[in-house]
Write an enzyme that holds these catalytic residues in place. Structure first.
Site, PDB file in Angstrom:
ATOM      1  CD  GLU A   1      10.503 -25.606 -30.768  1.00 54.17           C
ATOM      2  OE1 GLU A   1      10.135 -24.422 -30.906  1.00 54.17           O
ATOM      3  OE2 GLU A   1       9.752 -26.565 -30.971  1.00 54.17           O
TER       4      GLU A   1
ATOM      5  CG  HIS B   1      11.324 -20.776 -30.602  1.00 59.61           C
ATOM      6  ND1 HIS B   1      10.210 -21.575 -30.628  1.00 59.61           N
ATOM      7  CD2 HIS B   1      10.874 -19.516 -30.398  1.00 59.61           C
ATOM      8  CE1 HIS B   1       9.138 -20.834 -30.440  1.00 59.61           C
ATOM      9  NE2 HIS B   1       9.514 -19.589 -30.299  1.00 59.61           N
TER      10      HIS B   1
ATOM     11  CG  ASN C   1       4.794 -21.345 -31.693  1.00 59.43           C
ATOM     12  OD1 ASN C   1       4.086 -21.111 -30.725  1.00 59.43           O
ATOM     13  ND2 ASN C   1       5.932 -20.715 -31.912  1.00 59.43           N
TER      14      ASN C   1
ATOM     15  CB  SER D   1       7.855 -18.208 -32.921  1.00 61.01           C
ATOM     16  OG  SER D   1       7.414 -17.078 -33.592  1.00 61.01           O
TER      17      SER D   1
HETATM   18  N1  CAA Z   1      12.020 -11.515 -15.649  1.00 59.34           N
HETATM   19  C1  CAA Z   1      12.513 -12.186 -14.577  1.00 59.34           C
HETATM   20  N2  CAA Z   1      11.762 -12.930 -13.758  1.00 59.34           N
HETATM   21  C2  CAA Z   1      10.444 -12.986 -14.004  1.00 59.34           C
HETATM   22  C3  CAA Z   1       9.841 -12.323 -15.083  1.00 59.34           C
HETATM   23  C4  CAA Z   1      10.692 -11.560 -15.928  1.00 59.34           C
HETATM   24  N3  CAA Z   1      10.213 -10.893 -16.991  1.00 59.34           N
HETATM   25  N4  CAA Z   1       8.505 -12.594 -15.059  1.00 59.34           N
HETATM   26  C5  CAA Z   1       8.279 -13.406 -14.012  1.00 59.34           C
HETATM   27  N5  CAA Z   1       9.447 -13.640 -13.374  1.00 59.34           N
HETATM   28  C6  CAA Z   1       9.680 -14.534 -12.246  1.00 59.34           C
HETATM   29  C7  CAA Z   1       9.190 -13.986 -10.929  1.00 59.34           C
HETATM   30  O1  CAA Z   1      10.156 -13.188 -10.291  1.00 59.34           O
HETATM   31  C8  CAA Z   1       8.906 -15.245 -10.149  1.00 59.34           C
HETATM   32  O2  CAA Z   1      10.113 -15.789  -9.628  1.00 59.34           O
HETATM   33  P1  CAA Z   1      10.176 -16.712  -8.303  1.00 59.34           P
HETATM   34  O3  CAA Z   1       8.961 -17.584  -8.320  1.00 59.34           O
HETATM   35  O4  CAA Z   1      11.444 -17.485  -8.453  1.00 59.34           O
HETATM   36  O5  CAA Z   1      10.195 -15.779  -7.175  1.00 59.34           O
HETATM   37  C9  CAA Z   1       8.413 -16.212 -11.202  1.00 59.34           C
HETATM   38  O6  CAA Z   1       8.911 -15.725 -12.438  1.00 59.34           O
HETATM   39  C10 CAA Z   1       6.912 -16.276 -11.233  1.00 59.34           C
HETATM   40  O7  CAA Z   1       6.422 -14.965 -11.450  1.00 59.34           O
HETATM   41  P2  CAA Z   1       5.139 -14.341 -10.742  1.00 59.34           P
HETATM   42  O8  CAA Z   1       4.953 -14.964  -9.379  1.00 59.34           O
HETATM   43  O9  CAA Z   1       5.209 -12.865 -10.845  1.00 59.34           O
HETATM   44  O10 CAA Z   1       3.933 -14.733 -11.689  1.00 59.34           O
HETATM   45  P3  CAA Z   1       3.423 -16.143 -12.135  1.00 59.34           P
HETATM   46  O11 CAA Z   1       3.591 -17.169 -11.082  1.00 59.34           O
HETATM   47  O12 CAA Z   1       2.083 -15.871 -12.692  1.00 59.34           O
HETATM   48  O13 CAA Z   1       4.402 -16.539 -13.319  1.00 59.34           O
HETATM   49  C11 CAA Z   1       4.929 -16.665 -15.593  1.00 59.34           C
HETATM   50  C12 CAA Z   1       4.570 -15.750 -14.445  1.00 59.34           C
HETATM   51  C13 CAA Z   1       6.293 -17.289 -15.344  1.00 59.34           C
HETATM   52  C14 CAA Z   1       4.975 -15.785 -16.831  1.00 59.34           C
HETATM   53  C15 CAA Z   1       3.839 -17.802 -15.691  1.00 59.34           C
HETATM   54  O14 CAA Z   1       2.569 -17.224 -15.754  1.00 59.34           O
HETATM   55  C16 CAA Z   1       4.021 -18.698 -16.893  1.00 59.34           C
HETATM   56  O15 CAA Z   1       4.828 -19.616 -16.883  1.00 59.34           O
HETATM   57  N6  CAA Z   1       3.223 -18.445 -17.959  1.00 59.34           N
HETATM   58  C17 CAA Z   1       3.290 -19.201 -19.210  1.00 59.34           C
HETATM   59  C18 CAA Z   1       4.447 -18.700 -20.003  1.00 59.34           C
HETATM   60  C19 CAA Z   1       4.562 -19.402 -21.318  1.00 59.34           C
HETATM   61  O16 CAA Z   1       3.818 -20.306 -21.668  1.00 59.34           O
HETATM   62  N7  CAA Z   1       5.570 -18.972 -22.074  1.00 59.34           N
HETATM   63  C20 CAA Z   1       5.785 -19.487 -23.401  1.00 59.34           C
HETATM   64  C21 CAA Z   1       5.039 -18.633 -24.369  1.00 59.34           C
HETATM   65  S1  CAA Z   1       5.278 -19.199 -25.993  1.00 59.34           S
HETATM   66  C22 CAA Z   1       6.700 -18.455 -26.478  1.00 59.34           C
HETATM   67  O17 CAA Z   1       7.299 -17.666 -25.810  1.00 59.34           O
HETATM   68  C23 CAA Z   1       7.208 -18.848 -27.782  1.00 59.34           C
HETATM   69  C24 CAA Z   1       6.443 -18.522 -29.000  1.00 59.34           C
HETATM   70  O18 CAA Z   1       6.977 -18.782 -30.068  1.00 59.34           O
HETATM   71  C25 CAA Z   1       5.119 -17.939 -29.050  1.00 59.34           C
END
Ligand code: CAA
Length: 269
Positions: A139, A127, A177, A106
């Site tokens: 990315e 990424h 990031n 990252s």
């Molecule tokens: N595996 C498979 N599917 C998943 C899952 C997983 N681990 N987690 C969630 N889902 C799916 C759910 O089944 C659901 O699918 P549908 O809508 O198609 O039915 C969908 O994702 C939404 O899940 P939930 O309804 O349970 O929960 P939510 O609406 O709160 O969404 C989330 C969860 C997708 C995590 C959402 O909160 C989100 O987008 N959060 C931000 C995530 C983010 O910013 N990620 C980037 C982080 S930075 C990074 O990763 C890189 C770095 O270098 C730090």
């Protein structure tokens, strides 16, 4: 994130070798894959036999030598330059000369990882975002020596896994990031200075800016140790004090409060 990457690759039809340092971690990874695929079975987006086929395409191992036949390797170990360099050196010795070696880092320099091998043209950053099966972006980071062919093959692989590859150059924190971590760090400063409660900070960003998670919840989700490691890279390599990690973030990491994975971060789990 390694298990998420293995899952999306296997779902795209690839034969995957998932390697970790212990059987315990491999079992945990396979449980996460099972749980994630089961969501899709429950929602009738995947048949039970398709799920079995996806899982069947993933072979687990603790031996790096089992990657010898791989055409494409994605490293996803913890964020530490020396540890990653050592893995890249070992992969370079183990894998065939045509294999592309990608890193899910990252923030660590792809140019430095490339320089640890004799194939810097075939080293690239890939990424993924968490949760890997859900997030559409990869990315893709080109080190100074990464070839056009490596970029083209990586983009193709991303597309086959249902992801969109967006290209960027090798620079500390890349784009994701460099933009995200100052946001998270500022939210931690706001908490540290008593500007608002954790619930208000997150609620303001969630309801006011339509972010799916507030920044403190997102930090817990990413891992506070990961956030701190990335901020340290931004601070050290860009040399600008605006990237200095908030002392409260350091203190939480010192306490072992690493977020969701340790049961406590800015919230309790
Ligand atoms: N595996 C498979 N599917 C998943 C899952 C997983 N681990 N987690 C969630 N889902 C799916 C759910 O089944 C659901 O699918 P549908 O809508 O198609 O039915 C969908 O994702 C939404 O899940 P939930 O309804 O349970 O929960 P939510 O609406 O709160 O969404 C989330 C969860 C997708 C995590 C959402 O909160 C989100 O987008 N959060 C931000 C995530 C983010 O910013 N990620 C980037 C982080 S930075 C990074 O990763 C890189 C770095 O270098 C730090």
């Amino acid at each position: 994130m390694g298990n998420g990457i293995a899952q999306v690759a296997a779902r795209a039809g690839y034969e995957v070798v998932l390697r970790d340092v212990s059987e315990e971690f491999l079992e945990r990874g396979m449980r996460a894959i099972d749980k994630s695929l089961q969501r899709d079975v429950d929602k009738e987006r995947l048949k039970e036999e398709e799920k079995r086929a996806v899982v069947g395409r993933i072979r687990t191992t603790t031996a790096l030598s089992d990657l010898a036949g791989a055409g494409f390797v994605v490293e996803a170990i913890y964020e530490n330059l020396e540890a990653k360099r050592a893995v890249f050196r070992e992969l370079d010795e183990t894998c065939g000369p045509e294999a592309i070696l990608a890193s899910n880092t990252s923030s660590i320099s792809i140019t430095k990882l490339g320089a640890a091998t004799r194939r810097p043209g075939k080293v690239i950053g890939m990424h993924f975002m968490n949760p890997v099966p859900v997030m559409k972006l990869v990315e893709v980071i080109r080190g100074i020596a990464t070839s056009d062919e490596t970029w083209a093959r990586t983009r193709e692989l991303c597309e086959q896994m249902g992801k969109t590859a967006l290209e960027c150059n090798d620079s500390p924190g890349f784009v994701s990031n460099r933009v995200l971590m100052p946001l998270i760090n500022e939210a931690v400063f706001a908490l540290h200075e008593g500007v608002a409660t954790r619930e208000s900070i997150d609620g303001i960003m969630k309801l006011g800016m339509n972010h799916p998670m507030g920044p403190l919840t997102l930090a817990d989700f990413i891992g506070l140790d990961v956030c701190l490691a990335i901020l340290n890279v931004l601070h050290a390599e860009l040399g600008d004090p605006k990237y200095r990690p908030c002392p409260l973030l350091r203190k939480y990491v010192d306490a072992g409060w690493l977020g969701r994975k340790s049961g406590r971060g800015f919230y309790e789990y």
